[in-house]
Design an enzyme around this catalytic site. Structure first.
Site, short mmCIF file in Angstrom:
data_model
loop_
_atom_site.label_atom_id
_atom_site.label_comp_id
_atom_site.label_asym_id
_atom_site.label_seq_id
_atom_site.Cartn_x
_atom_site.Cartn_y
_atom_site.Cartn_z
CG ASP A 180 -39.59 -5.08 -107.31
OD1 ASP A 180 -39.84 -6.05 -106.57
OD2 ASP A 180 -40.23 -4.83 -108.35
CE LYS A 192 -36.45 -9.97 -112.58
NZ LYS A 192 -36.77 -8.74 -113.37
N GLY A 193 -36.34 -10.95 -105.70
CA GLY A 193 -36.27 -10.16 -104.48
C GLY A 193 -35.27 -10.64 -103.44
CB VAL A 229 -40.93 -2.63 -97.19
CG1 VAL A 229 -41.54 -2.15 -95.88
CG2 VAL A 229 -41.09 -4.15 -97.32
CG ASP A 261 -47.93 -9.22 -98.59
OD1 ASP A 261 -47.87 -8.36 -97.71
OD2 ASP A 261 -48.75 -9.17 -99.52
CE LYS A 267 -45.40 -6.20 -96.42
NZ LYS A 267 -45.97 -5.82 -97.76
CG ASP A 278 -38.54 -11.02 -101.41
OD1 ASP A 278 -39.38 -11.94 -101.25
OD2 ASP A 278 -38.63 -10.19 -102.34
#
Ligand code: IMP
Ligand code: MG
Length: 185
Positions: free
Chosen positions: A164, A48-49, A158, A108, A136, A105
């Site tokens: 979210d 969803k991000g 974040v 990581d 990141k 989005d």
């Protein structure tokens, strides 16, 4: 200066403003426009991000092309589970032979894309590139080739602009960073 916000029990501080996001996404759009000029790419949006970033980036690029959605998850709360669950898979017939741009989005640990890319490659796109708003670098566990990166950021959690914390914070216009307790403070 914008205020700290509370989401559940956690405190977040302003990190990237709406204006910084707007400017960087506009630049990324121009870059895509140059690279894909005349090629009618297929945008694959990772739900969803990435939904807000993708909406802004695709329109900023001024490119034509279809838009598809996929949903995989590897995250629970504040950390990666390293297990990929697929909820919505790419449409094979829409992807085959196309210049696919995956829109994510944040990258990581890299596990999500590392597991997801072979699923897309198996559908035989003509080409495949990845655009991520956030990266990141210090959190990477499996390297992933990223073609377009909005911001490289420290390995702190974040939220906002689509991202979210347990389903909350996606509609924030800026990006906010988790506030950690100062050592000894
Ligand atoms: P990776 O598999 O560790 O690279 O994580 C990728 C996914 O985890 C992203 O698509 C996000 O959905 C989620 N994620 C990673 N870091 C954050 C964060 O700081 N805030 C919110 N979601 C995150
Ligand atoms: Mg994601």
């Amino acid at each position: 200066m914008a205020e700290r916000i509370l989401v559940g029990e956690l405190s977040f501080r302003p990190f990237l403003t709406e204006e910084q996001l707007r400017q960087r996404v506009a630049e990324m759009g121009r870059e895509l426009e140059g690279d894909y000029h005349g090629r009618n790419p297929y945008f694959l949006v990772m739900l969803k991000g990435a939904f807000i970033f993708a909406a802004d980036l695709i329109r900023a690029s001024r490119l034509t092309g279809e838009i598809g959605f996929v949903r995989v998850s590897s995250y629970l709360g504040l950390s990666s589970t390293r297990q990929l669950t697929t909820h919505l898979l790419p449409e094979a017939a829409e992807v085959r032979g196309r210049d696919v741009i995956i829109i994510e989005d944040i990258v990581d640990s890299g596990h999500t894309l590392h597991h997801f890319l072979p699923l897309v490659q198996a559908l035989e796109p003509a080409s495949l590139s990845i655009a991520t708003l956030l990266f990141k670098p210090d959190a990477v566990e499996v390297p992933v080739q990223l073609d377009y990166v909005g911001f490289s950021i420290p390995p702190k959690f974040v939220i906002g602009y689509g991202l979210d914390y347990d389903g909350r914070g996606r509609q924030l216009r800026g990006i906010y960073q988790l506030e950690e307790e100062e050592p000894g403070g």
